[in-house]
Every structure is written in C-alpha cells, then in structure tokens.
Design a protein around this motif. Structure first.
Motif, PDB file in Angstrom:
ATOM      1  N   TYR A 184      64.765 -14.707   7.595  1.00  0.00           N
ATOM      2  CA  TYR A 184      63.482 -15.036   6.970  1.00  0.00           C
ATOM      3  C   TYR A 184      63.167 -16.520   7.127  1.00  0.00           C
ATOM      4  CZ  TYR A 184      59.937 -16.060   3.544  1.00  0.00           C
ATOM      5  OH  TYR A 184      58.794 -16.522   2.941  1.00  0.00           O
ATOM      6  N   ILE A 185      64.142 -17.384   6.844  1.00  0.00           N
ATOM      7  CA  ILE A 185      63.904 -18.830   6.931  1.00  0.00           C
ATOM      8  C   ILE A 185      63.497 -19.217   8.345  1.00  0.00           C
ATOM      9  CG2 ILE A 185      65.069 -21.070   6.885  1.00  0.00           C
ATOM     10  CD1 ILE A 185      66.610 -20.097   4.426  1.00  0.00           C
ATOM     11  N   THR A 186      64.158 -18.640   9.336  1.00  0.00           N
ATOM     12  CA  THR A 186      63.841 -18.961  10.726  1.00  0.00           C
ATOM     13  C   THR A 186      62.400 -18.603  11.059  1.00  0.00           C
ATOM     14  OG1 THR A 186      66.139 -18.633  11.420  1.00  0.00           O
ATOM     15  CG2 THR A 186      64.446 -18.496  13.127  1.00  0.00           C
ATOM     16  N   VAL A 187      61.970 -17.407  10.700  1.00  0.00           N
ATOM     17  CA  VAL A 187      60.599 -16.966  10.985  1.00  0.00           C
ATOM     18  C   VAL A 187      59.592 -17.748  10.151  1.00  0.00           C
ATOM     19  CG1 VAL A 187      58.989 -15.018  10.820  1.00  0.00           C
ATOM     20  CG2 VAL A 187      61.289 -14.663  11.731  1.00  0.00           C
ATOM     21  N   ARG A 188      59.932 -18.012   8.899  1.00  0.00           N
ATOM     22  CA  ARG A 188      58.996 -18.664   7.978  1.00  0.00           C
ATOM     23  C   ARG A 188      58.675 -20.084   8.420  1.00  0.00           C
ATOM     24  NH1 ARG A 188      55.051 -19.500   5.490  1.00  0.00           N
ATOM     25  NH2 ARG A 188      54.798 -19.528   3.223  1.00  0.00           N
ATOM     26  N   THR A 231      57.008 -25.191   2.908  1.00  0.00           N
ATOM     27  CA  THR A 231      57.029 -23.742   3.027  1.00  0.00           C
ATOM     28  C   THR A 231      57.659 -23.071   1.824  1.00  0.00           C
ATOM     29  OG1 THR A 231      57.169 -23.946   5.431  1.00  0.00           O
ATOM     30  CG2 THR A 231      57.813 -21.843   4.480  1.00  0.00           C
ATOM     31  N   TRP A 232      58.797 -23.570   1.400  1.00  0.00           N
ATOM     32  CA  TRP A 232      59.491 -22.936   0.274  1.00  0.00           C
ATOM     33  C   TRP A 232      58.735 -23.136  -1.032  1.00  0.00           C
ATOM     34  CZ3 TRP A 232      64.947 -25.154   1.865  1.00  0.00           C
ATOM     35  CH2 TRP A 232      65.343 -24.517   3.048  1.00  0.00           C
ATOM     36  N   SER A 233      58.161 -24.319  -1.235  1.00  0.00           N
ATOM     37  CA  SER A 233      57.345 -24.511  -2.440  1.00  0.00           C
ATOM     38  C   SER A 233      56.121 -23.602  -2.387  1.00  0.00           C
ATOM     39  CB  SER A 233      56.927 -25.976  -2.580  1.00  0.00           C
ATOM     40  OG  SER A 233      56.100 -26.398  -1.509  1.00  0.00           O
ATOM     41  N   HIS A 249      56.636 -10.832   2.364  1.00  0.00           N
ATOM     42  CA  HIS A 249      56.994 -11.985   3.207  1.00  0.00           C
ATOM     43  C   HIS A 249      57.024 -13.225   2.326  1.00  0.00           C
ATOM     44  CE1 HIS A 249      57.534 -14.166   6.963  1.00  0.00           C
ATOM     45  NE2 HIS A 249      56.567 -14.997   6.611  1.00  0.00           N
ATOM     46  N   ASN A 250      58.067 -13.288   1.504  1.00  0.00           N
ATOM     47  CA  ASN A 250      58.197 -14.374   0.546  1.00  0.00           C
ATOM     48  C   ASN A 250      59.675 -14.553   0.231  1.00  0.00           C
ATOM     49  OD1 ASN A 250      58.354 -15.688  -2.214  1.00  0.00           O
ATOM     50  ND2 ASN A 250      56.133 -15.757  -1.886  1.00  0.00           N
ATOM     51  N   MET A 251      60.113 -15.779   0.150  1.00  0.00           N
ATOM     52  CA  MET A 251      61.527 -16.073  -0.063  1.00  0.00           C
ATOM     53  C   MET A 251      62.026 -15.539  -1.408  1.00  0.00           C
ATOM     54  SD  MET A 251      63.259 -19.783   0.477  1.00  0.00           S
ATOM     55  CE  MET A 251      65.014 -19.985   0.803  1.00  0.00           C
TER      56      MET A 251
END
Length: 345
Positions: A184-188, A231-233, A249-251
């Motif tokens: 997920y982190i890679t795509v996000r 992105t994470w915020s 599609h959310n961490m």
C-alpha cells in the motif's frame, strides 16, 4: 487525495462513533507563507477549471470549496503570477482528475493516461479527445515555455507513475482487494500525486537541478519523507469521507485489517509515522552534501519547497471543505471527528 464530502443517509444514535486526530499542526514548526498573488490567481484558475472540465452542480459547489489555489499559494509562495497560475491550474486539474478516476475502471484509467501523457509529450500538436487531455495541453503548453529539460522530464515521468498507480488502485477496487501495508505504501506514494508537485518546485523557482543531484540518496530521502507526511496525514484527514463511501484505499483500513488495530489505534499509529517523517526530513537535511555554491543555493530552494509542502498541506486540509466540510477550523482546534453515516451502495 480523496473525494469531497457528501451525506446521503443517517446513522442512528447508538451507531455514532468518533475518533481524535493526532496533533500534527502544532508539531510542525515550519513557517506558513502565502503567495502575494494567491487570490487573483486562485479565482482565475478556478474559472479555468470550471470551463475546461464542464462541471455542473453539485460538483461546482464541491469544487469551489476545495480552495486548491490556496494550497498552491502556500506550497509555492515565491512564484511569480505566471508560474503560480500554471501550478494552480495543474493543482485544480489534478484534484478534479483524481475525482474522475475514482469512477473509472482499469481500462478507462489507461485510456486517460495515454491521452494525458501524449498531451505532455507534445502539448502543441497532440490531438487530445478528452476534457482532461485538453486541459493538460492548456497548462503544459505554458509550462514548457520556461520549464527546464530535467524538470520537464521529471514532471512527465512522475505523472506517468501517478496514472500507473491509480490503475492498480482501480484494479484493487474492482476486486475488493486490500493490499498489505508495504504494498500500500509503495502505491500510495504515487497515487498521492505529490511527485509531479515536487517537480513544480523547480519550475516555480526557475531552476533545473541536474540528475546527479536529484538522484542523490539524501535528496530522494527528503522527497520521500515529504511525500509520506503529506500522504499519510491525508489518509487520516480523508478517512471519514472515504469510509462513508466504502473506499478502502486508505492506510487506516490497511492497518486495521493487517495489525488488528481499532480505528483510534490505527489513527494514532499513522500520527506517529507522520511525526517520524518530519524527523526523517530533518535528519537528512543535516547531512545534505555540497555541490558547489550555485547548486547548493538551488538545492536550498528546492528543500525549502519541500518544507512548504509539509506545512502548507497540513494547514490547507482544514481550510478546504474537502475533508471536514465547513467545520475545518473547529476540528483544527478540538481534533474531534464524528463518523459520517455509510452511504448505501
């Protein structure tokens, strides 16, 4: 980025829930500056988008609450009016494209990618058939008047990464697949759209850093730290709207499924990661190498641009109506989020 807020059903009292936002704003001590040409450029850019995208109600009202021009003015505070306008047009286009692509399947996303990348490669002679492609031609034909070759190539390449990642997101959405945290982190990092915005830092400052600088591990680490914070915020800020629309599609969703965290636990976890990303940014700033006086001056400008993205995005998230409706300023103070009801499918 996330869809704008809507509310189409009600949640009974016993189903109401809330969570507390981490205090990211007061933990960010970078100065917030606003471009002096903010408001006239922002209003002109909004009219450009409304005309080019042919928006109709209720999307017009939603778009006007976005205030992407204000985000642009905070992220590129030293740009002149011409360059700020190109950046603002891009930002308005990107948010609108993000909303359009949420409704596209994989094939539709690839089709939009082909049209837009063709418009970037040859904004004068390419034949754009979509509204999105035509708007690309409009702002990018102005971009290339002053954008350096390295900056221009970085912009196009990172926009291509954006479309490829959004197509992956569309495929996951169609299959009901929630990726593991690492995937997920890679795509996000690409669906965020931050990377082309970083190329605009060079464009707005009229610099064109050589590849040996931009490929340096310290510069890349600072870009990644900035992207992660933004992105994470954003995943925290947009979660309420997204959960009401069943968007995964959310961490927060990924952490709740993979680590077994409850909602507040996942939010707090991401909050710690966000604060850690600012520390990563500072740690790498401390070990920036030297490339000589002139390049060091340009690198300092670029690093300040990344810093502007960190602080500008945090404050803008509460000024826009995209995530918190009209309650952003209240939520910025008390940090209490009441969950929206789930929309019926």
């Amino acid at each position: 980025m996330a869809p704008a807020t809507t509310n189409t059903s009600t949640r009974s009292n016993f189903e109401t829930a809330r969570f507390i936002l981490p205090d990211l704003v007061s933990g960010c001590h970078y100065p917030l500056r606003l471009n002096l040409d903010c408001y006239p450029v922002s209003r002109a850019s909004e009219q450009w988008l409304l005309h080019g995208a042919r928006l109709a109600e209720p999307r017009v009202t939603v778009f006007m609450g976005l205030h992407a021009g204000e985000l642009t003015a905070a992220c590129y505070p030293d740009a002149d009016a011409f360059h700020l306008r190109v950046c603002s047009d891009f930002m308005n286009w990107l948010f609108n494209m993000d909303d359009w692509l949420d409704e596209f399947d994989v094939d539709g996303t690839w089709g939009m990618r082909e049209c837009c990348i063709s418009s970037f490669r040859d904004p004068i002679n390419s034949q754009a058939e979509t509204l999105g492609g035509k708007m690309c031609k409009s702002y990018f034909s102005r971009f290339i008047q002053t954008g350096g070759p390295g900056c221009t190539e970085r912009f196009i390449h990172t926009m291509d990464l954006f479309f490829i990642a959004v197509a992956k997101q569309a495929d996951d959405r169609a299959k009901g697949h929630v990726p593991d945290l690492e995937s997920y982190i890679t795509v996000r990092r690409d669906t965020s759209g931050c990377k082309p915005c970083f190329a605009l830092i060079e464009y707005a400052a009229r610099i064109d850093l050589p590849d040996r600088v931009m490929s340096h591990p310290v510069i890349m680490a600072m870009e990644e730290a900035t992207n992660d914070l933004v992105t994470w915020s954003n995943d925290i800020f947009s979660y309420n709207v997204e959960q009401s629309r069943h968007d995964t599609h959310n961490m927060i969703v990924v952490l709740m499924r993979e680590h077994g965290l409850n909602l507040q636990g996942a939010v707090d976890y991401i909050g710690r990661l966000c604060k850690g990303s600012i520390q990563r940014f500072e740690d790498n700033r401390d070990i920036l190498p030297s490339w000589g006086e002139e390049l060091d001056r340009q690198v300092a400008t670029y690093v300040e641009g990344l810093q502007n993205w960190i602080v500008g995005s945090l404050h803008w998230s509460f000024d826009s109506t995209r995530y918190f409706g009209k309650d952003g300023h209240i939520i910025k103070q008390d940090r209490i989020i009441k969950l929206l009801p789930k929309r019926s499918n």
